[in-house]
Write a protein that holds these residues in place. Structure first.
Motif, short mmCIF file in Angstrom:
data_model
loop_
_atom_site.label_atom_id
_atom_site.label_comp_id
_atom_site.label_asym_id
_atom_site.label_seq_id
_atom_site.Cartn_x
_atom_site.Cartn_y
_atom_site.Cartn_z
N GLN A 174 -7.08 5.88 -6.35
CA GLN A 174 -6.82 5.64 -4.93
C GLN A 174 -6.33 4.22 -4.75
N LYS A 175 -5.81 3.93 -3.57
CA LYS A 175 -5.22 2.61 -3.35
C LYS A 175 -6.15 1.66 -2.61
N LEU A 176 -7.15 2.19 -1.92
CA LEU A 176 -8.03 1.32 -1.16
C LEU A 176 -9.20 0.83 -2.02
N HIS A 177 -9.57 -0.42 -1.82
CA HIS A 177 -10.74 -1.06 -2.44
C HIS A 177 -10.55 -1.33 -3.92
N LYS A 203 -17.36 -1.69 4.50
CA LYS A 203 -17.57 -2.54 3.32
C LYS A 203 -16.51 -2.34 2.25
N LEU A 204 -15.80 -1.21 2.30
CA LEU A 204 -14.81 -0.96 1.25
C LEU A 204 -13.44 -1.53 1.62
N HIS A 205 -12.75 -2.07 0.64
CA HIS A 205 -11.38 -2.57 0.75
C HIS A 205 -11.31 -3.87 1.54
N ALA A 206 -11.77 -3.87 2.77
CA ALA A 206 -11.67 -5.07 3.59
C ALA A 206 -12.90 -5.15 4.47
N ARG A 207 -13.48 -6.34 4.57
CA ARG A 207 -14.65 -6.53 5.41
C ARG A 207 -14.44 -7.78 6.25
N LEU A 247 0.83 -1.21 0.00
CA LEU A 247 0.00 0.00 0.00
C LEU A 247 0.86 1.26 0.00
N GLU A 305 -15.80 -4.37 -8.52
CA GLU A 305 -15.50 -3.26 -7.63
C GLU A 305 -16.78 -2.63 -7.09
N TYR A 328 -1.99 -2.80 -12.04
CA TYR A 328 -2.04 -3.46 -13.34
C TYR A 328 -0.65 -3.40 -13.96
N LEU A 381 -15.34 6.61 -3.76
CA LEU A 381 -14.48 5.92 -4.72
C LEU A 381 -14.31 6.86 -5.90
N THR A 409 -18.81 -6.05 -2.35
CA THR A 409 -17.93 -6.26 -1.21
C THR A 409 -17.92 -7.76 -0.94
N ARG A 425 -8.17 -0.06 -7.47
CA ARG A 425 -7.10 0.78 -8.03
C ARG A 425 -7.05 0.53 -9.53
N THR A 470 -2.29 -3.33 -1.90
CA THR A 470 -3.22 -2.87 -2.92
C THR A 470 -2.84 -3.63 -4.20
N THR A 471 -3.38 -3.24 -5.32
CA THR A 471 -3.03 -3.93 -6.55
C THR A 471 -2.50 -2.94 -7.58
N PRO A 489 -7.46 7.82 3.86
CA PRO A 489 -8.44 6.76 4.06
C PRO A 489 -8.21 6.01 5.38
#
Lengths: 422, 422
Positions: B394-397, A395-399, A121, B406, A412, B227, B409, B399, A409-410, A225
């Motif tokens: 952004q990097k969360l949820h 709910k966003l990113h991690a739940r 991240l 996306e 491409y 987002l 969740t 990218r 993060t990811t 965030p």
């Protein structure tokens, strides 16, 4: 320090963390594990000094009249230091999430190879309260996922945290870690945190761990965030088709073992048709275990020692040996109650009826939903993540339970052969 | 309407959306596709009326003296309506992300089955500007991922949006969609949005599409997670080992085809050893294509028509036929420049050297990094996602390019056999 000095100091730390994080992008799993091993070593060699610095904090806390619970959380001893060291070694042994394939993509474009891979991240800021072991845990987890970390512990633990972060940072750097990868905010002045929360150019994520007030205040004031643990107002619903013995066993486990943790049950819902069979015995067991029962009228009519429940009770996370109870007419009523009063953390149904279980799983809007199991099982290790950074109710990113993957993060990665759009 | 009336109206819509979202949790892919088919049908049947309502907006925009570009974006015609209809059908044909396995987990606990599956996010609020087709696109994508949506379009398109949302919502409901699943904020009063941004109890996610100012103001004022699409200050770096013809071809594509889009190139970096071979010709081509060149001293010395670049140029997303250029001494200098001035959106290296490519891929901190391809290829469809809701910086949820996944969740689904924690 003056406010301006603090602002300056915080800015320098954040910029150094960003710089370190860019270097960490190219560090291998092997190198990170070497850094972690060096940290574990340093903790082992400095155990006595760790305890010495911790004692200063503990003495001050006693003199300031802090509660025995807080003092216990603050206190280190040899076995707690050993647990920290084991923790760092366990993190080193976990698989590295960085560089793994997050999504396998098939581009319709000829000669274009598209991959979505996991990357660090960047810079993570951890804000936490008294326990000094979090300093070491958090640093190890963030580093393993390739991130730089800025640590901000509670003021009661400042001496312990200063020494712990100093030795692990020095040991890490000797083993090749970029300077600035592990840093501590070494002041209790509130300006430091409020300044940091503005530095979204340098810090990618804030993880607050602590009271609801702490978390809410950070959410409100942060430009960065926030990945937060919300409260855990968890339910268990004993369905018309429940195995009654199982329901009692789970209801006791979920409420009584550790009532102060977030995955403990706060409310029990019981289908009206089984209430007469289950409630008298269960309430007796609760009373024996010292649990205070706040129940609806039917609960009161079926069991002893029931205090009438108010609307507020159904909205309360007791964190204590207290429970709210309600007899419901149907599965639907149970689901509606849970979605209305719950905190979307962990909720369970006890039933032998697959259709009812499936409806509960689909319609209860929570981070983890259980069939015939205790909500207390919501845990990263139990779920097979190998560790747990926390439990997210967002709910966003991690739940739900978060592992190392949630600290990445990811990105491409696209390889072409001179491809253009048009 | 008075402020209080607006607040009340917005609250009612948000609560209705939440209620609809809980019902959408149990809707099958087949049912959702039926709703989408009904929407496509309704658009087809009402094409003439759509154009009629749109004409009112276009007339008003002309009278208000809006720019031809804005009026073009606002205007619908039969072929644009056809494209909307095709869009809805395409969304229906996409695989449903809901219920798919997000993570395969192996619990170390006996008899405990833990799965992490994809579930809808809940309620999504889309905030966008003039284009009325976004009303239909966004509704279709949100619905396909099982979400309720609250639409807030630009005031210029209010008539078009009202009619479009009315007919797709009515058609959806006839086909079994819960009322409240697709709603429009049908006022241009700013109170409506500022009130909605406080309703984190009902709305799970805000997606703003539009100018940087719009997005920033929403980020600042929202209690709901946002987002957002950030700006695209994208670079191409022609490495010492670049294929020169390829570099020219990609540099032309990335800058000239559609300079106003976010994945267009804004800055070109060239290694000093190839600058004399590539810059004279490339700058000539740029000048022919009407591109204004802002370059460093070496660029000026090698090519014609180069305006000296200022620090501000390297920080600017032109969105126009302008480019900043810099000759660099090394790959490292290029990477440092990109991480410092870029917006972490899309950046490319042109090189035949695998080692250089890998270092660029690892160290450039952007949502998509390209080797020997144009940044213009950063697109959900090109990347194989089947659609694109937008590109997140952004990097969360999420990218980079975002697809249907996306808009979901996850939820842990746990089956036990009476398991307790202790």
């Amino acid at each position: 320090m003056e406010n301006n000095e603090i602002k300056q100091a915080v800015l320098i730390k954040a910029a150094a963390a960003k710089e370190a994080s860019l270097l960490l992008n190219s560090v291998t799993a092997r190198q990170k594990n070497d850094m972690l091993a060096a940290m574990a070593d340093a903790l082992e060699k400095n155990a006595k000094e760790i305890l010495f610095h911790n004692e200063i904090d503990v003495e001050a806390a006693k003199n300031a009249g802090l509660s025995p619970v807080l003092i216990d959380r603050l206190t280190l001893n040899q076995s707690r230091v050993d647990a920290m060291i084991r923790g760092v070694k366990d993190v080193a042994a976990l698989p590295d999430p960085v560089g793994t394939l997050a999504e396998d993509l098939k581009s319709p474009v000829k000669d274009l190879d598209v991959k979505k891979i996991r990357v660090p991240l960047g810079v993570i800021m951890m804000i936490y309260e008294a326990r000094p072991n979090v300093t070491v845990d958090a640093a190890a987890l963030c580093l393993k996922a390739g991130n730089a970390v800025i640590l901000k512990g509670g003021s009661e633990a400042l001496n312990s945290n200063k020494f712990l972060s100093k030795i692990i940072s020095e040991a890490g750097v000797k083993a090749g870690m970029p300077a600035g990868a592990v840093q501590l905010i070494d002041t209790s002045d509130r300006t430091a945190v409020s300044e940091l929360l503005k530095l979204d150019k340098y810090v990618d994520l804030v993880i607050p761990r602590g009271s609801e007030e702490l978390v809410n205040s950070i959410r409100k004031n942060s430009l960065i965030p926030v990945l937060s643990h919300g409260k855990g107002l968890c339910h268990t619903y004993a369905d018309i088709d429940a195995n009654l013995d199982m329901a009692v066993k789970i209801a006791i486990d979920a409420k009584c073992r550790r009532p102060a943790v977030c995955n403990a049950m706060e409310a029990l819902l019981v289908h009206k048709d089984i209430a007469p069979q289950i409630l008298p015995k269960l309430c007796e067991l609760y009373t024996e275990a010292g649990v205070e029962i706040r129940g609806c009228k039917i609960t009161s009519s079926l069991a002893k020692n029931v205090i009438p429940a108010s609307e507020e009770d159904y909205n309360t996370e007791y964190h204590d040996l207290k429970i709210s109870m309600k007899v419901v007419n149907s599965l639907e009523e149970a689901i509606t109650h849970i979605n209305k009063y719950g905190s979307h953390h962990s909720d369970a149904i006890i039933t032998e009826n697959k259709e009812n279980a499936d409806r509960f799983l689909a319609q209860v809007d929570s981070s983890a939903v259980f069939v015939n199991a205790s909500t207390r099982l919501h845990d990263g290790s139990v779920f097979g993540l190998g560790c747990e950074i926390g439990i997210s109710t967002q709910k966003l990113h991690a739940r739900g339970a978060m592992g190392l993957k949630e600290l990445t993060t990811t990105k491409y990665i696209v390889h072409g052969k001179g491809n253009v759009r048009e």
